[in-house]
Structures are given as structure tokens and as C-alpha cells.
Design a protein around this motif. Structure first.
Motif, PDB file in Angstrom:
ATOM      1  N   THR A 112       0.857  -1.187   0.000  1.00  0.00           N
ATOM      2  CA  THR A 112       0.000   0.000   0.000  1.00  0.00           C
ATOM      3  C   THR A 112       0.891   1.234   0.000  1.00  0.00           C
ATOM      4  O   THR A 112       1.938   1.249   0.647  1.00  0.00           O
ATOM      5  N   VAL A 113       0.482   2.266  -0.720  1.00  0.00           N
ATOM      6  CA  VAL A 113       1.242   3.515  -0.770  1.00  0.00           C
ATOM      7  C   VAL A 113       0.523   4.576   0.057  1.00  0.00           C
ATOM      8  O   VAL A 113      -0.685   4.763  -0.084  1.00  0.00           O
ATOM      9  N   CYS A 114       1.267   5.232   0.936  1.00  0.00           N
ATOM     10  CA  CYS A 114       0.721   6.349   1.713  1.00  0.00           C
ATOM     11  C   CYS A 114       1.217   7.653   1.083  1.00  0.00           C
ATOM     12  O   CYS A 114       2.407   7.958   1.135  1.00  0.00           O
ATOM     13  N   LEU A 115       0.295   8.394   0.488  1.00  0.00           N
ATOM     14  CA  LEU A 115       0.623   9.669  -0.138  1.00  0.00           C
ATOM     15  C   LEU A 115       0.600  10.776   0.908  1.00  0.00           C
ATOM     16  O   LEU A 115      -0.297  10.816   1.746  1.00  0.00           O
ATOM     17  N   TRP A 130       0.147  10.533  -8.361  1.00  0.00           N
ATOM     18  CA  TRP A 130      -1.044   9.992  -7.695  1.00  0.00           C
ATOM     19  C   TRP A 130      -1.932   9.203  -8.649  1.00  0.00           C
ATOM     20  O   TRP A 130      -2.372   8.090  -8.336  1.00  0.00           O
ATOM     21  N   LEU A 133      -0.547   5.820  -9.771  1.00  0.00           N
ATOM     22  CA  LEU A 133      -0.550   4.837  -8.682  1.00  0.00           C
ATOM     23  C   LEU A 133      -1.940   4.258  -8.478  1.00  0.00           C
ATOM     24  O   LEU A 133      -2.107   3.045  -8.334  1.00  0.00           O
ATOM     25  N   VAL A 134      -2.942   5.123  -8.467  1.00  0.00           N
ATOM     26  CA  VAL A 134      -4.319   4.664  -8.283  1.00  0.00           C
ATOM     27  C   VAL A 134      -4.785   3.860  -9.493  1.00  0.00           C
ATOM     28  O   VAL A 134      -5.403   2.793  -9.358  1.00  0.00           O
ATOM     29  N   CYS A 140      -4.084   3.058  -2.091  1.00  0.00           N
ATOM     30  CA  CYS A 140      -3.421   4.270  -1.601  1.00  0.00           C
ATOM     31  C   CYS A 140      -4.174   4.848  -0.413  1.00  0.00           C
ATOM     32  O   CYS A 140      -5.402   4.722  -0.326  1.00  0.00           O
ATOM     33  N   MET A 178      -9.262   6.447   0.902  1.00  0.00           N
ATOM     34  CA  MET A 178      -7.876   6.735   1.281  1.00  0.00           C
ATOM     35  C   MET A 178      -7.738   7.104   2.749  1.00  0.00           C
ATOM     36  O   MET A 178      -6.621   7.098   3.288  1.00  0.00           O
TER      37      MET A 178
END
Length: 217
Positions: A112-115, A130, A133-134, A140, A178
């Protein structure tokens, strides 16, 4: 209820690789999430590629030796994957300087990516891709990265920021995910993240101006 605690690594260019692997192994053994700052800025990438930059010059001026640091000569995401740090239990924070190959690797790993969009702008490291990635199907979530690089810890302000700058379509459902079900899943929190039978009745309402921001496109 104090909740659960887990261990995390800071970043590939600031934490010993063997230490990061040991932390990751421990969290896996305990069934806990693992987080790491990944591909946050260009200096991280150039350091891992063995190139000099403003950060290495600053360390040299401060007489802080890099005697135990051996550049892997690869980009952050590739290095993290080679070290075994990326999987479904990993929260990769920032991911600003990722390219298409990195995005594919992140998706394949299940991470999982935390923006942290406002933090990234505040310290001038750029803007994560962004939308890519989505679109790649990577789960995210949104974070603030703390008051050291942000004006406040209000996640609705992250939503406002990212919506106003999003290129293309971002739905309110995607944005709310998110803040709710995506981070809950990443952290292995079973009882929270969505309103459903058997889950805790903890929720917040969407601020009116945020709802209007999305209803106006």
C-alpha cells in the motif's frame, strides 16, 4: 485501549539494510504491518545510485562519514524489493520519485502507498504520480507526515489539496477510501475502515465544503 504497536524503518538511505530486513522479518513473524519512507526525493535515489548530491555534501561538511554505506546502484523501489521489504503488509510512504517500472513493482508486491501531498510540497520534493498509482490498482491512503513538514494533521486538508490538483477524475468514494478502508486494511485493523455489521461504529461525516468540492467536479 492503547491499540497495537509495530516497528518501522525510516528509509533506505538512512537505515542499515540488515536492520531494515530484521525489522521486516520481525513484523512478519508477529503479523504486524511494516512501513518505510520510500522514493521520497531525488537525493535518496542518487545516493542509492552512488552519486554525490547536496545531502552527501552536507554529511561530509558535518564530518558524518558514510563508511558503512554501500550504494546498491539501483533505484529505491527495486532495492526495497530486493531486500524483501515489499509485500501486502508493507506501507510505502511518499513514493514521489517512482517511475512506471517502480509502479509495476509496487503493484506486483501488493504494498500500500501512503501519499503525503502537502508534506511533499512543503519540503519541495515534488509531487507523487497519484493518478498513475491509483490507476495501477495500488491501494493508496493519505497521510500528513507530521508537523515537522506540514501545517496541521487534518486529513480532510489532504483531501482538499489532492482533489484540487488531481488530473482527471477522482471520486468522493475513492478519496474517502484513502482515509478509511485502505489504511485500515494496510494496518491490519479488522474492526474499522468501513460501516458494516460487526464493525465498530466509529465514523466521521464528510465536511460540507469537501462534499461540494467533489460535487462540483
Amino acid at each position: 485501549d492503547m491499540g497495537a504497536f509495530s516497528a518501522a524503518g525510516h528509509a533506505l538511505h538512512t537505515t542499515n539494510a540488515a536492520t531494515l530486513q530484521a525489522i521486516k522479518d520481525q513484523t512478519l513473524e508477529l503479523g504486524l504491518p511494516f512501513s518505510i519512507h520510500l522514493a521520497e526525493h531525488d537525493d535518496e535515489s542518487t545516493m542509492l545510485m552512488g552519486e554525490k548530491n547536496a545531502l552527501t555534501e552536507l554529511l561530509q561538511e558535518a564530518n558524518i562519514p558514510l563508511t558503512n554505506f554501500r550504494p546498491p546502484m539501483t533505484r529505491p523501489v527495486s532495492y526495497a524489493r530486493a531486500l524483501g521489504l515489499l509485500d501486502e503488509a508493507t506501507l510505502a510512504v511518499h513514493c514521489v520519485t517512482v517511475n512506471d517500472e517502480d509502479i509495476r513493482a509496487l503493484h506486483e508486491s501488493g504494498a500500500t502507498v501512503c501519499l503525503c501531498p502537502r508534506s511533499n510540497e512543503f519540503i519541495g520534493v515534488g509531487r507523487a504520480p497519484w493518478e498513475k498509482l491509483v490507476s495501477a490498482g495500488i491501494p493508496c491512503c493519505l497521510g500528513t507526515d507530521g508537523l515537522g513538514s506540514n501545517a496541521d494533521l487534518n486529513l480532510w486538508n489532504e483531501v482538499r489539496f489532492i482533489k484540487e490538483r488531481w488530473q482527471g477524475e477522482l471520486s468522493l468514494d475513492q478519496a474517502v477510501a484513502m482515509l478509511t478502508r485502505n489504511p485500515a486494511a494496510a494496518l491490519g485493523v479488522i474492526g474499522l475502515g468501513e460501516l458494516a455489521p460487526g464493525k465498530e461504529a466509529r465514523f466521521a461525516t464528510v465536511p460540507k465544503d469537501v462534499e461540494e468540492l467533489f460535487s462540483n467536479g
